[in-house]
Design an enzyme around this catalytic site. Structure first.
Site, PDB file in Angstrom:
ATOM      1  N   GLY A  90      35.581  55.424  37.979  1.00 53.94           N
ATOM      2  CA  GLY A  90      35.081  56.577  38.737  1.00 53.94           C
ATOM      3  C   GLY A  90      35.780  57.875  38.370  1.00 53.94           C
ATOM      4  O   GLY A  90      35.218  58.955  38.571  1.00 53.94           O
ATOM      5  N   GLU A 149      35.229  48.857  34.216  1.00 53.70           N
ATOM      6  CA  GLU A 149      34.601  48.064  35.286  1.00 53.70           C
ATOM      7  C   GLU A 149      34.318  46.623  34.881  1.00 53.70           C
ATOM      8  O   GLU A 149      34.340  45.721  35.731  1.00 53.70           O
ATOM      9  CB  GLU A 149      33.291  48.732  35.750  1.00 53.70           C
ATOM     10  CG  GLU A 149      33.477  50.009  36.543  1.00 53.70           C
ATOM     11  CD  GLU A 149      33.611  51.266  35.685  1.00 53.70           C
ATOM     12  OE1 GLU A 149      33.719  51.149  34.452  1.00 53.70           O
ATOM     13  OE2 GLU A 149      33.600  52.361  36.262  1.00 53.70           O
TER      14      GLU A 149
HETATM   15  N1  COA Z   1      42.175  51.304  43.050  1.00 51.96           N
HETATM   16  C1  COA Z   1      43.147  51.078  43.937  1.00 51.96           C
HETATM   17  N2  COA Z   1      44.446  51.195  43.672  1.00 51.96           N
HETATM   18  C2  COA Z   1      44.778  51.591  42.424  1.00 51.96           C
HETATM   19  C3  COA Z   1      43.825  51.856  41.433  1.00 51.96           C
HETATM   20  C4  COA Z   1      42.452  51.698  41.798  1.00 51.96           C
HETATM   21  N3  COA Z   1      41.468  51.949  40.935  1.00 51.96           N
HETATM   22  N4  COA Z   1      44.465  52.205  40.308  1.00 51.96           N
HETATM   23  C5  COA Z   1      45.782  52.183  40.574  1.00 51.96           C
HETATM   24  N5  COA Z   1      45.969  51.817  41.858  1.00 51.96           N
HETATM   25  C6  COA Z   1      47.256  51.649  42.557  1.00 51.96           C
HETATM   26  C7  COA Z   1      47.984  50.369  42.164  1.00 51.96           C
HETATM   27  O1  COA Z   1      47.474  49.275  42.896  1.00 51.96           O
HETATM   28  C8  COA Z   1      49.394  50.716  42.511  1.00 51.96           C
HETATM   29  O2  COA Z   1      49.541  50.615  43.921  1.00 51.96           O
HETATM   30  P1  COA Z   1      50.865  49.907  44.547  1.00 51.96           P
HETATM   31  O3  COA Z   1      52.020  50.738  44.045  1.00 51.96           O
HETATM   32  O4  COA Z   1      50.650  50.000  46.018  1.00 51.96           O
HETATM   33  O5  COA Z   1      50.878  48.520  43.993  1.00 51.96           O
HETATM   34  C9  COA Z   1      49.483  52.194  42.165  1.00 51.96           C
HETATM   35  O6  COA Z   1      48.142  52.678  42.167  1.00 51.96           O
HETATM   36  C10 COA Z   1      50.087  52.443  40.805  1.00 51.96           C
HETATM   37  O7  COA Z   1      49.337  51.729  39.841  1.00 51.96           O
HETATM   38  P2  COA Z   1      49.990  50.695  38.802  1.00 51.96           P
HETATM   39  O8  COA Z   1      48.912  49.739  38.396  1.00 51.96           O
HETATM   40  O9  COA Z   1      51.248  50.122  39.366  1.00 51.96           O
HETATM   41  O10 COA Z   1      50.351  51.688  37.610  1.00 51.96           O
HETATM   42  P3  COA Z   1      50.504  51.295  36.061  1.00 51.96           P
HETATM   43  O11 COA Z   1      51.104  52.485  35.406  1.00 51.96           O
HETATM   44  O12 COA Z   1      51.155  49.987  35.886  1.00 51.96           O
HETATM   45  O13 COA Z   1      48.975  51.131  35.531  1.00 51.96           O
HETATM   46  C11 COA Z   1      46.658  51.744  35.327  1.00 51.96           C
HETATM   47  C12 COA Z   1      48.117  52.231  35.518  1.00 51.96           C
HETATM   48  C13 COA Z   1      45.738  52.951  35.508  1.00 51.96           C
HETATM   49  C14 COA Z   1      46.486  51.166  33.922  1.00 51.96           C
HETATM   50  C15 COA Z   1      46.335  50.657  36.370  1.00 51.96           C
HETATM   51  O14 COA Z   1      46.692  51.156  37.663  1.00 51.96           O
HETATM   52  C16 COA Z   1      44.882  50.258  36.429  1.00 51.96           C
HETATM   53  O15 COA Z   1      44.420  49.528  35.576  1.00 51.96           O
HETATM   54  N6  COA Z   1      44.156  50.694  37.483  1.00 51.96           N
HETATM   55  C17 COA Z   1      42.808  50.303  37.725  1.00 51.96           C
HETATM   56  C18 COA Z   1      41.862  50.993  36.770  1.00 51.96           C
HETATM   57  C19 COA Z   1      40.427  50.529  37.012  1.00 51.96           C
HETATM   58  O16 COA Z   1      40.079  49.392  36.800  1.00 51.96           O
HETATM   59  N7  COA Z   1      39.593  51.466  37.443  1.00 51.96           N
HETATM   60  C20 COA Z   1      38.206  51.228  37.631  1.00 51.96           C
HETATM   61  C21 COA Z   1      37.913  50.860  39.022  1.00 51.96           C
HETATM   62  S1  COA Z   1      36.175  50.581  39.246  1.00 51.96           S
END
Ligand code: COA
Length: 260
Positions: free
Chosen positions: A112, A135
């Site tokens: 998103g 996704e």
């Molecule tokens: N929805 C909800 N929470 C999210 C999020 C999302 N799309 N993306 C990140 N967060 C949260 C994590 O759960 C984490 O929360 P916490 O500290 O309470 O556990 C916090 O944000 C930090 O993210 P984290 O994953 O620990 O950071 P990272 O540097 O290790 O990784 C990303 C960064 C962006 C690679 C990873 O967060 C990620 O893959 N996020 C999801 C991306 C995604 O699939 N988006 C599409 C959704 S349809």
């Protein structure tokens, strides 16, 4: 208006919307979507707002996607409503805004987040930005317009690859794909975006609004674009600003546009 998940600021006619959930990488939960809808309504209705910029809070993320923690409770109907409400109330409203809205992408723009950036009229990115539509990793597809807007912006082959693999691209690759227009240092992202908005704001607002609508029209492959362009071109000759623009040129001075 003040918001729970957004920071907004109006300075020199530029409205900055900062998505402000840095501990969750600015993920789009229901509140963010509702508040974005209201903030975009402000862009439409507040005459002091002449242009807008969308960015994310913190150094790490623009928006890391829809909030995945809200997904487990959804069924088919709930998923459909999520996409429909988001598209209608936020993403399409940004795309169709009559005032320029630029995304200043300051880190992860995933799912998103990439879709939010793509709904904006164009994008600048800091050199630490990363874009992707991951996704498929969740058993899903983009639902906020990603399949359509990514294809418009980078073409079918590359869009297909990014959406099917879920792979990310960095800012420079996004630049070479045409997904972003400029890449800057993180410190220069907002100032460069503001400079571009100032250039656009120095032009006639009604011409800008017509141009946005027509370029959007073309992007959806509609067949009557050239006809629409003729109508809009003609209509603008009845504006005071078109008279002022021609007069100013002939008098060798800067035009003073009023939006009328
Ligand atoms: N929805 C909800 N929470 C999210 C999020 C999302 N799309 N993306 C990140 N967060 C949260 C994590 O759960 C984490 O929360 P916490 O500290 O309470 O556990 C916090 O944000 C930090 O993210 P984290 O994953 O620990 O950071 P990272 O540097 O290790 O990784 C990303 C960064 C962006 C690679 C990873 O967060 C990620 O893959 N996020 C999801 C991306 C995604 O699939 N988006 C599409 C959704 S349809």
């Amino acid at each position: 208006m003040s918001y729970q998940t957004l920071l907004t600021n109006l300075q020199e006619n530029i409205f900055t919307i900062t998505i402000n959930r840095p501990d969750k990488l600015n993920a789009l939960n229901k509140t963010v979507i509702d508040e974005l809808s209201m903030a975009i309504d402000e862009i439409y209705s507040n005459e002091s707002i002449k242009s807008a910029m969308m960015t994310g809070s913190g150094a790490k993320a623009f928006v890391a996607g829809a909030d995945i923690s809200e997904f487990l409770s959804l069924d088919a109907q709930g998923g459909k409503l999520l996409a429909q409400k988001g598209q209608e109330n936020v993403f399409n409203k940004i795309e169709n805004a009559p005032k320029p809205i630029i995304a200043a992408v300051n880190g992860f723009a995933l799912g998103g987040g990439c879709e939010l950036a793509m709904a904006c009229h164009f994008r600048l990115a800091s050199n630490n930005a990363k874009f992707g539509q991951p996704e498929v990793n969740l058993g899903l597809i983009p639902g906020y317009g990603g399949t359509q807007r990514l294809t418009q912006l980078i073409g079918k082959g590359k869009a297909m690859e990014l959406i099917l693999t879920g792979n990310m691209v960095d800012a420079n690759e996004a630049l070479s794909l045409g997904l972003v227009n400029h890449v800057t240092n993180p410190e220069e992202l907002l100032t460069t975006t503001i400079k571009i908005l100032q250039t656009i704001m120095s032009k006639a607002p009604l011409a800008i609004a017509e141009a946005i609508a027509l370029v959007n029209h073309a992007a959806y492959g509609k067949s009557d674009g050239l006809k629409k362009e003729i109508e809009s071109f003609g209509k603008l000759f009845d504006t005071q600003d078109a008279k002022e623009g021609a007069k100013a040129f002939l008098e060798k001075r800067k035009a003073n546009f009023t939006g009328k």
